[in-house]
Design a protein around this motif. Sequence first.
Motif, PDB file in Angstrom:
ATOM      1  N   LEU A 483       0.860  -1.169   0.000  1.00  0.00           N
ATOM      2  CA  LEU A 483       0.000   0.000   0.000  1.00  0.00           C
ATOM      3  C   LEU A 483       0.901   1.225   0.000  1.00  0.00           C
ATOM      4  O   LEU A 483       1.690   1.423   0.929  1.00  0.00           O
ATOM      5  CB  LEU A 483      -0.923   0.016   1.213  1.00  0.00           C
ATOM      6  N   VAL A 484       0.782   2.049  -1.033  1.00  0.00           N
ATOM      7  CA  VAL A 484       1.672   3.198  -1.223  1.00  0.00           C
ATOM      8  C   VAL A 484       0.852   4.471  -1.083  1.00  0.00           C
ATOM      9  O   VAL A 484      -0.228   4.601  -1.695  1.00  0.00           O
ATOM     10  CB  VAL A 484       2.367   3.141  -2.596  1.00  0.00           C
ATOM     11  N   ALA A 485       1.361   5.402  -0.293  1.00  0.00           N
ATOM     12  CA  ALA A 485       0.687   6.683  -0.102  1.00  0.00           C
ATOM     13  C   ALA A 485       1.741   7.741   0.157  1.00  0.00           C
ATOM     14  O   ALA A 485       2.849   7.451   0.615  1.00  0.00           O
ATOM     15  CB  ALA A 485      -0.304   6.622   1.065  1.00  0.00           C
ATOM     16  N   SER A 486       1.390   8.973  -0.189  1.00  0.00           N
ATOM     17  CA  SER A 486       2.246  10.101   0.160  1.00  0.00           C
ATOM     18  C   SER A 486       1.605  10.864   1.303  1.00  0.00           C
ATOM     19  O   SER A 486       0.381  10.977   1.383  1.00  0.00           O
ATOM     20  CB  SER A 486       2.437  11.030  -1.047  1.00  0.00           C
ATOM     21  N   THR A 487       2.429  11.368   2.186  1.00  0.00           N
ATOM     22  CA  THR A 487       1.936  12.067   3.371  1.00  0.00           C
ATOM     23  C   THR A 487       2.495  13.473   3.360  1.00  0.00           C
ATOM     24  O   THR A 487       3.707  13.664   3.420  1.00  0.00           O
ATOM     25  CB  THR A 487       2.364  11.338   4.650  1.00  0.00           C
ATOM     26  N   GLY A 488       1.606  14.432   3.264  1.00  0.00           N
ATOM     27  CA  GLY A 488       2.012  15.830   3.275  1.00  0.00           C
ATOM     28  C   GLY A 488       1.216  16.597   4.292  1.00  0.00           C
ATOM     29  O   GLY A 488       0.262  16.085   4.886  1.00  0.00           O
ATOM     30  N   PRO A 489       1.571  17.834   4.533  1.00  0.00           N
ATOM     31  CA  PRO A 489       0.834  18.643   5.515  1.00  0.00           C
ATOM     32  C   PRO A 489      -0.604  18.857   5.080  1.00  0.00           C
ATOM     33  O   PRO A 489      -0.879  19.468   4.051  1.00  0.00           O
ATOM     34  CB  PRO A 489       1.626  19.968   5.545  1.00  0.00           C
ATOM     35  N   GLY A 490      -1.531  18.303   5.834  1.00  0.00           N
ATOM     36  CA  GLY A 490      -2.944  18.475   5.555  1.00  0.00           C
ATOM     37  C   GLY A 490      -3.494  17.626   4.436  1.00  0.00           C
ATOM     38  O   GLY A 490      -4.676  17.742   4.116  1.00  0.00           O
ATOM     39  N   GLN A 491      -2.681  16.767   3.836  1.00  0.00           N
ATOM     40  CA  GLN A 491      -3.187  15.971   2.706  1.00  0.00           C
ATOM     41  C   GLN A 491      -2.417  14.662   2.600  1.00  0.00           C
ATOM     42  O   GLN A 491      -1.194  14.645   2.527  1.00  0.00           O
ATOM     43  CB  GLN A 491      -3.050  16.755   1.400  1.00  0.00           C
ATOM     44  N   ASP A 492      -3.152  13.557   2.607  1.00  0.00           N
ATOM     45  CA  ASP A 492      -2.594  12.235   2.376  1.00  0.00           C
ATOM     46  C   ASP A 492      -3.143  11.727   1.050  1.00  0.00           C
ATOM     47  O   ASP A 492      -4.356  11.725   0.832  1.00  0.00           O
ATOM     48  CB  ASP A 492      -2.956  11.275   3.506  1.00  0.00           C
ATOM     49  N   LEU A 493      -2.240  11.301   0.180  1.00  0.00           N
ATOM     50  CA  LEU A 493      -2.630  10.850  -1.161  1.00  0.00           C
ATOM     51  C   LEU A 493      -2.346   9.360  -1.259  1.00  0.00           C
ATOM     52  O   LEU A 493      -1.189   8.937  -1.182  1.00  0.00           O
ATOM     53  CB  LEU A 493      -1.852  11.627  -2.221  1.00  0.00           C
ATOM     54  N   TYR A 494      -3.412   8.577  -1.410  1.00  0.00           N
ATOM     55  CA  TYR A 494      -3.290   7.118  -1.487  1.00  0.00           C
ATOM     56  C   TYR A 494      -3.134   6.726  -2.949  1.00  0.00           C
ATOM     57  O   TYR A 494      -4.050   6.875  -3.760  1.00  0.00           O
ATOM     58  CB  TYR A 494      -4.517   6.465  -0.865  1.00  0.00           C
ATOM     59  N   PHE A 495      -1.951   6.208  -3.293  1.00  0.00           N
ATOM     60  CA  PHE A 495      -1.688   5.848  -4.675  1.00  0.00           C
ATOM     61  C   PHE A 495      -2.324   4.522  -5.062  1.00  0.00           C
ATOM     62  O   PHE A 495      -2.633   4.310  -6.224  1.00  0.00           O
ATOM     63  CB  PHE A 495      -0.172   5.786  -4.916  1.00  0.00           C
TER      64      PHE A 495
END
Length: 836
Positions: A483-495
């Motif tokens: 399970l790949v996701a990016s974690t940024g300030p205020g936003q998590d993007l699930y690839f």
Amino acid sequence: MAGLNCGVTRALLGVLLLGAARLPRGAEASEIALPPGSGITVLIKPGTPTLPVKPCYIIFSKKPTTMLFIKSGERKAFSFSCQNPENHFIVEIQKNIDCMSGPCPFGEVHLQPPASMLPTLNRTFTWDVQAHKSIGLELQFSTPRLRQIGPGDSCPDGVTHSISGRIDATAVRIGTFCSNGTVSRIKMQGGVQMALHLPWFHNRNISGFSIANRSSIKRLCIIESVFEGEGSATLMSANYPDGFPEDELMTWQFVIPAHLRASVSFLHFNVSNCEKKEERVEYYIPGSTTNPEVFRLADKQPGNMAGSFNLSLQGCDQDAQNPGILRLKFQVLVQHPQNESNVTYVVDLSNERAMSLTIEPRPIKLSRKFVPGCFVCLESRICSTNLTLTHGSKHKITFLCNDLTRLWMNAEKTISCMDHRYCHRKSYFLQVPRDILQLPVQLHDFSWKLLVPKDRLSLALVPAQKLQQHTQERICNTSFSYLVASTGPGQDLYFGSFCSGGSIEKIQVKQNMSVTLRTFAPSFQQEVSRQGLTVSFTPYFKEEGVFTVTPDTKSKVYLRTPNWERGLPSLSSVSWNISVPHDQVACLTFTKEQTGLVCQTGRAFMIVQEQRTRAEEIFSLEEVLPKPGFRHHSFWVNISNCSPLSGKQLDLLFQVSLTPRTVDLTIVLIAVVGGGALLLFALGLVICLVKKNRKKKINKGPAVGIYNGNINTQMPMQPKKLQKVRKDSESHVYAVIDDTMVYGHLLQDSNGSFVQPETDTYRPFQGPTGDCPPSPPPTCSRAPTAKLTTEEPSPGCSPESESEPYTFSHPKMENGSNENTDIPLLDAPKPAEPGE
């Protein structure tokens, strides 16, 4: 006469019996007689009606009343005015036992008066025993033993026991109990109050307990809990859920067969604010060399204990201004030892950094039947249902569990590199440590948190085997996935979820990334050894993610946008770099015709660009998606989102399939012959033009530029199409491209120096190569736009004209083009046909 009198008498008796049979049940006369000196009082009073009912009264001495009190030595007869007095009244029987001035009447406690002498009402028998505070009293309960319940709980049969003690003049509630439990004795310091509540329909005629004299126990109370086999007991501190008395001591004694194992779990607790001492729990375990073993309430509690043990709760001197609340609710689970109880597993995390491992129960459906617990024990004694192991140490663990499939493991490791100069091009191999895989518990999740310096570095994830994206059209059937996701300030993007056996060679993420290995079957240990992930720190890029895809010639590749359930985030961009072999042709197909997207701000675009020819197509995602099309070379797919209206989201699913490239031999021969002839013709034409040009230069003077200031530059029927964008003094200056310039004196200023004329030059777009995704068009405006001329500077975001089609294709011009660049891009006149 005698026979007649006998018949009349029989008839009259029958009428009287029939009348008695038809008499209401509540109207039956009841009589209660209390022996003198018994210390018993009876009070009949209104209860709490559950529903609005007609009024009912107690008929005493032919007068209605709502309350009747009977003292020791009194006899009273009464009845009720309604048929169902149990819905209106309750009866309370209290017996005072004085152990202060004389000996206590120890032994079995009887119900006085007997239940048969009482009206059919809800009954509460209360025994109030007054004793000196140095005397210990013991309540012994015969089978069935008692089970403690919490506030708001009820007993199945409606029979409850409420037990209270005293500290000086203050009453302390020990607890409320039902039948069928493990509590066999309760020892109290000083006086005790025992209350037995019986519902009106219950025919119980015994109290079920006895009172004995004990020596001083030097604490508030001792509760004895006896286990004869496997089982569990839930117990609470005094006054629960209110605060435990200040600086008091309470003990639980657990009697357990030696062949069984016991474990303690704290279900809920609070600590108060202490001025002196410290709140704690103490264990006395027979055979232990460290008795008593002292723990804080927040510590992991002992488990896997063989045989009987004691548990004590010790309070403290509380802060008078802010005392807080000390309370405890815990569970003792007793079960047979398991095979794993004698096996010790070593988990070496001494060489790990920023890593933790948690062993915990997996979610299961609750059952009313007794279910043996699953405990993880550290150093074979500190046991709990949840155990977290941290990095930097070696851990020895054992399991007290009848079925290890009821447990699973979750691990997390953080890899961070904040110095971009040191991290650049550095890579790490993401692999599960062997000590974790050797445990007899299934690994559920292993997560890697990858952190990079903001706006300095990005991350690239490269698998040992190509990955497949999980979609409904092609489901992952492997024993594990990533399970790949990016974690940024205020936003998590699930690839998305990815498994081995696909076409994805690389996943690049702009910022911090989370990679989670999730398992679905125990066989993953064999499969994961052939799979691995390498993460490296790469130069920063602005797109949310980039996928490198090499399709398989035998199967279709299904790809979908990130955040499939919630939609691609606003104003974000994702690209796919899709490779096409030279002997194959790729077919790009979208699974739906329209996205249903409505933009509130900006535009949503998709760019498809072939990397060899640099020809790109731009499609508006608010309109109809393109039909299936063939790509002969490797190409990019870039999707850029706008700020959609509420409730709208962008999610696209597309597929790529390869087919062999087929070329007709006849066409190839014709193309070769025609190409050769065209090449010869072009060479001859170039030679002629060169000779002719040289001849003109020899025979004629230099080329002359003619300037006419009176020419009207406006095209017919198109007024004000070209506006002034230069200084007025420099308008209508033409640049003639040749070797020399005639009439140069017209360009001299007052000082005799030459002024260079302003010229417009069209620069062809230098598109990205195969290593970089195409740059999306501006998306920050919804307003219609006009196309820009070469004389107008391009704004930060150039909107599109509403009247123009959004889909277009344009090949990029190569460097060194000989086309005329002096003609504006808009409203340019068509080139003159030869001969005109």
